[in-house]
Design an enzyme around this catalytic site. Structure first.
Site, PDB file in Angstrom:
ATOM      1  NE  ARG A  67      42.021  65.012   9.229  1.00 33.14           N
ATOM      2  CZ  ARG A  67      42.539  64.842   8.004  1.00 33.14           C
ATOM      3  NH1 ARG A  67      43.391  63.873   7.787  1.00 33.14           N
ATOM      4  NH2 ARG A  67      42.203  65.626   7.004  1.00 33.14           N
TER       5      ARG A  67
ATOM      6  NE  ARG B  52      42.104  71.233   3.075  1.00 32.36           N
ATOM      7  CZ  ARG B  52      42.297  70.120   3.802  1.00 32.36           C
ATOM      8  NH1 ARG B  52      42.687  69.019   3.205  1.00 32.36           N
ATOM      9  NH2 ARG B  52      42.063  70.111   5.097  1.00 32.36           N
TER      10      ARG B  52
ATOM     11  CG  ASP C 198      38.237  60.523  -0.871  1.00 30.23           C
ATOM     12  OD1 ASP C 198      39.466  60.461  -0.664  1.00 30.23           O
ATOM     13  OD2 ASP C 198      37.395  60.543   0.052  1.00 30.23           O
TER      14      ASP C 198
ATOM     15  CG  HIS D 137      37.687  66.690   4.463  1.00 30.44           C
ATOM     16  ND1 HIS D 137      38.231  67.619   5.321  1.00 30.44           N
ATOM     17  CD2 HIS D 137      38.747  66.111   3.821  1.00 30.44           C
ATOM     18  CE1 HIS D 137      39.551  67.605   5.206  1.00 30.44           C
ATOM     19  NE2 HIS D 137      39.888  66.700   4.308  1.00 30.44           N
TER      20      HIS D 137
ATOM     21  CB  CYS E 271      40.585  65.351  -1.196  1.00 30.43           C
ATOM     22  SG  CYS E 271      40.286  63.640  -0.723  1.00 30.43           S
TER      23      CYS E 271
ATOM     24  CD  GLN F 130      40.457  68.388   0.083  1.00 27.88           C
ATOM     25  OE1 GLN F 130      41.281  68.016   0.893  1.00 27.88           O
ATOM     26  NE2 GLN F 130      40.793  68.995  -1.051  1.00 27.88           N
TER      27      GLN F 130
END
Ligand code: CP
Ligand code: NVA
Length: 304
Positions: free
Chosen positions: A100, A284, A217, A127, A256, A130
């Site tokens: 990340r 996830r 988001d 991402h 998310c 996700q």
């Protein structure tokens, strides 16, 4: 598939295969094979995380492997050691890496220099983990996305929207992105995307009209915390009951997480759709296990 760096690089067949594998792993949790047995996977995190960190640590363990969490500040990367040197060291010691970070180029470089399977656990550009979980949730709750409108209300050029736009390109569903003009994807990106099924509007009401899935988001992604003035652009973009009044019957709301109630989503909507949103968070784990299994060259057949 050698690495999992973006939705852009996947084909529709890759996405369907991973979702099928994720569904099997979810159904077989506690009984499936452990193709990561004897492996150590590094988890390099340069940004905060709850879901991604926990789901990868649990997922790697459930597949028989050992997760090694490496916060940027605990390793020399945080003191300026180049990613390509970090990659060449870890590539000789561990079996795979989950990263990340900020620039997409860092995960690309890590993959190239380490020679080990590398997973993008969020960059400024994408991402992908996700989006796999989101698609799995839509499949579970609505049975699929064919013939349905998916709306994304919020920052039109964040990692989440970019991954969603590539997913729409690959899978062919209608995606409408509602975003303030200053936060919309640039023309060059839309030209490169070349997806007539993806449209962008500054009108969130129009985007949500008839939508079966409404996705949002945070307005300020990690690394943008100082850009408080950007938030002012989002007046009228809160996903609330009024905005959802035009959505399709039986619509679902996805987020998310983490969520900022009273900004991108109202408390009422988040709590009203909590069953789906936390199913999305749980997914996830299952989606990433599918990615890990595939990168480890294993299969998800139940062990019992
Ligand atoms: N959605 C998500 O990636 O959450 P975390 O930042 O908590 O990992
Ligand atoms: N766009 C958000 C996603 C968080 C999971 C961010 O990058 O902070």
């Amino acid at each position: 598939m050698s690495h999992f760096l973006s939705i852009e690089q996947l084909g529709a067949n890759d996405i369907h295969r991973l979702l099928d594998s994720a569904a099997r792993l979810k159904a077989d949790r506690g009984r499936h094979a452990q193709p990561l047995a004897g492996q150590t996977w590094a988890m390099i995190f340069c940004k905060s995380s709850t879901r991604t960190r926990v789901s990868f640590e649990v997922g790697i363990r459930e597949l028989g492997g050992f997760p090694m969490f490496l916060s940027k500040n605990d390793i020399q990367l945080g003191r300026g050691e180049p990613i390509k040197d970090t990659a060449r060291v870890l590539g000789r010691m561990v079996h795979g890496a989950v990263i990340r970070t900020f620039a997409q180029q860092e995960v690309v470089d890590f993959a190239a220099f380490s020679g080990i399977p590398t997973i993008n656990a969020l960059t400024d550009d994408e991402h992908p983990c996700q989006i796999l979980a989101d698609l799995l949730t839509i499949r579970e709750v609505l049975g699929g996305w064919e013939g349905r409108r998916i709306a994304f209300v919020g920052d039109g050029f964040s990692n989440m929207t970019r991954s969603w736009m590539w997913a729409a390109k690959r899978l062919g569903f209608e995606l409408v992105v509602a975003s303030p003009p200053s936060c919309q994807p640039p023309a060059e990106f839309m030209q490169a995307l070349a997806a007539p099924n993806v449209t962008v509007t500054a009108d969130p009401v129009a985007a949500v009209e008839g939508a079966a899935v409404i996705n949002t988001d945070v307005w300020l992604s990690m690394g943008q915390e100082e850009q408080q003035e950007k938030e002012l652009e989002f007046a009228g973009f809160e996903v609330n009951a009024s905005l959802l009044s035009g959505a399709a019957t039986g619509h679902i709301v996805l987020h998310c997480l983490p969520a900022y109630r009273g900004k991108e989503i109202s408390d009422e909507v988040l709590e009203g759709h909590a069953a789906t949103i936390f199913q999305q968070a749980e997914n996830r784990l299952h989606a990433q296990k599918a990615v890990l299994v595939e990168l480890a060259g294993g299969d998800a057949a139940p062990s019992t």
